[in-house]
Write a protein that holds these residues in place. Structure first.
Motif, PDB file in Angstrom:
ATOM      1  N   ARG A   1      44.390  59.666  29.366  1.00 34.80           N
ATOM      2  CA  ARG A   1      45.281  60.443  29.013  1.00 34.80           C
ATOM      3  C   ARG A   1      46.791  59.938  29.231  1.00 34.80           C
ATOM      4  N   ARG A   2      47.047  59.464  30.424  1.00 35.33           N
ATOM      5  CA  ARG A   2      48.178  59.004  30.667  1.00 35.33           C
ATOM      6  C   ARG A   2      48.693  57.987  29.625  1.00 35.33           C
ATOM      7  N   VAL A   3      47.608  56.964  29.675  1.00 36.04           N
ATOM      8  CA  VAL A   3      47.909  55.643  28.486  1.00 36.04           C
ATOM      9  C   VAL A   3      48.183  56.276  27.275  1.00 36.04           C
TER      10      VAL A   3
ATOM     11  N   ARG B   1      49.350  58.929  26.164  1.00 40.17           N
ATOM     12  CA  ARG B   1      50.318  59.830  26.107  1.00 40.17           C
ATOM     13  C   ARG B   1      51.845  58.695  25.951  1.00 40.17           C
ATOM     14  N   ARG B   2      51.717  57.830  26.962  1.00 41.28           N
ATOM     15  CA  ARG B   2      52.459  56.450  26.860  1.00 41.28           C
ATOM     16  C   ARG B   2      52.575  56.052  25.425  1.00 41.28           C
ATOM     17  N   TRP B   3      51.559  55.606  25.031  1.00 46.13           N
ATOM     18  CA  TRP B   3      51.753  54.776  23.694  1.00 46.13           C
ATOM     19  C   TRP B   3      52.011  55.912  22.502  1.00 46.13           C
ATOM     20  N   GLU B   4      51.832  57.077  22.737  1.00 46.25           N
ATOM     21  CA  GLU B   4      51.979  57.968  21.624  1.00 46.25           C
ATOM     22  C   GLU B   4      53.600  58.211  21.558  1.00 46.25           C
ATOM     23  N   LYS B   5      54.361  58.126  22.803  1.00 41.87           N
ATOM     24  CA  LYS B   5      55.710  57.908  22.816  1.00 41.87           C
ATOM     25  C   LYS B   5      56.261  56.672  22.251  1.00 41.87           C
ATOM     26  N   VAL B   6      55.529  55.572  22.671  1.00 44.83           N
ATOM     27  CA  VAL B   6      56.100  54.271  21.952  1.00 44.83           C
ATOM     28  C   VAL B   6      56.159  54.240  20.580  1.00 44.83           C
TER      29      VAL B   6
ATOM     30  N   ARG C   1      59.018  56.371  19.156  1.00 43.62           N
ATOM     31  CA  ARG C   1      60.318  55.852  19.137  1.00 43.62           C
ATOM     32  C   ARG C   1      60.165  54.445  18.513  1.00 43.62           C
TER      33      ARG C   1
ATOM     34  N   ARG D   1      53.054  43.803  23.398  1.00 40.13           N
ATOM     35  CA  ARG D   1      51.985  44.436  24.257  1.00 40.13           C
ATOM     36  C   ARG D   1      50.943  44.900  23.510  1.00 40.13           C
TER      37      ARG D   1
END
Length: 257
Positions: free
Chosen positions: A15-17, A19-24, A27, A42
């Protein structure tokens, strides 16, 4: 056996990963070009790993079963074979801008004389109800500035052990094309310093294609047979997609008169 990644900690990390790629992703439109290049690098590394997982999952979870060598052979056949590319997963599964002499699995080699390759070749998973082969091969040809395009399939030693002039060698294939083109199959047998060649045109437009190579009309030296291979030659492939859903070979002795 490796522990499956489905524990609580694994789910939280996933879930953390995500959320991180969703933000990327959100942006990405506003990132500077240097930052976007780093993010792209990456993302490509991650996609390579994801493609490997998905390819293996599709191979093992979808019918027909991986490794299947089941297909109908003529009565009295003494040999039958489906090449690895149509039987099991290969890695890497394909190539973009494929160069001549690119190998796909242990038995299939691509040949062409294009100055600039605009040819994509990829192994695909067959999922249709009528498919017997677990995998297929898709070729997407865009601009084609060469004079020839072929796939060479090296036949195993079982194909030539005991091969006689009385044998009929059969090629069966399931072929889909985006638009009509001519495909020829050339059967090659090396015996000593010489090579016998028999050419047949594949009768496209049928659900399953079959051609036979009759060795009775060859000058085969039965005592010196060494190896055999088949060239699939594609005439006028430009701006076309060709899917080989299945390719199988068999041989049988001709009926005695």
């Amino acid at each position: 056996m490796a522990k499956p990644p489905n524990g609580l900690i694994d789910r939280l990390l996933h879930r953390r990963v995500m959320r991180r790629w969703e933000k990327v992703a959100d942006r990405a439109p506003s990132l500077s070009l240097p930052s976007l290049r780093r993010v792209r690098s990456r993302a490509l590394q991650l996609r390579e790993l994801l493609d490997r997982v998905l390819f293996e999952a599709d191979a093992r979870l979808t019918l027909p079963l991986v490794g299947s060598n089941a297909f109908q052979k003529p009565l009295h056949s003494d040999w039958g074979w489906r090449p690895q590319l149509w039987r099991g997963p290969i890695y890497p599964p394909g190539a973009a801008a494929a160069e001549t002499k690119s190998r796909f699995g242990d038995e299939v080699t691509l040949f062409h004389d294009c100055r600039v390759s605009e040819l994509t070749v990829r192994q695909i998973r067959n999922t249709r109800e009528e498919d017997l082969a677990p995998f297929g091969l898709r070729m997407d040809v865009f601009r084609f500035d060469g004079s020839f395009l072929s796939l060479v399939i090296d036949l195993p030693q079982g194909a030539v052990q005991g091969l006689k002039r009385k044998h009929l060698v059969r090629l069966n294939a399931v072929v889909e094309t985006e638009k009509p083109l001519e495909i020829f199959a050339r059967f090659n047998v090396r015996h000593g310093p010489n090579t016998e060649q028999i050419v047949r045109e594949l009768p496209l437009g049928e659900d399953e294609i079959m051609v036979e190579f009759d060795l009775a009309y060859s000058k085969l030296n039965e005592k010196r047979v060494d190896s055999a291979w088949v060239d699939l030659i594609f005439e006028g492939p430009e701006m076309n997609q060709v899917i080989l859903r299945d390719v199988t070979f068999s041989r049988r002795p001709r009926a005695e008169l």
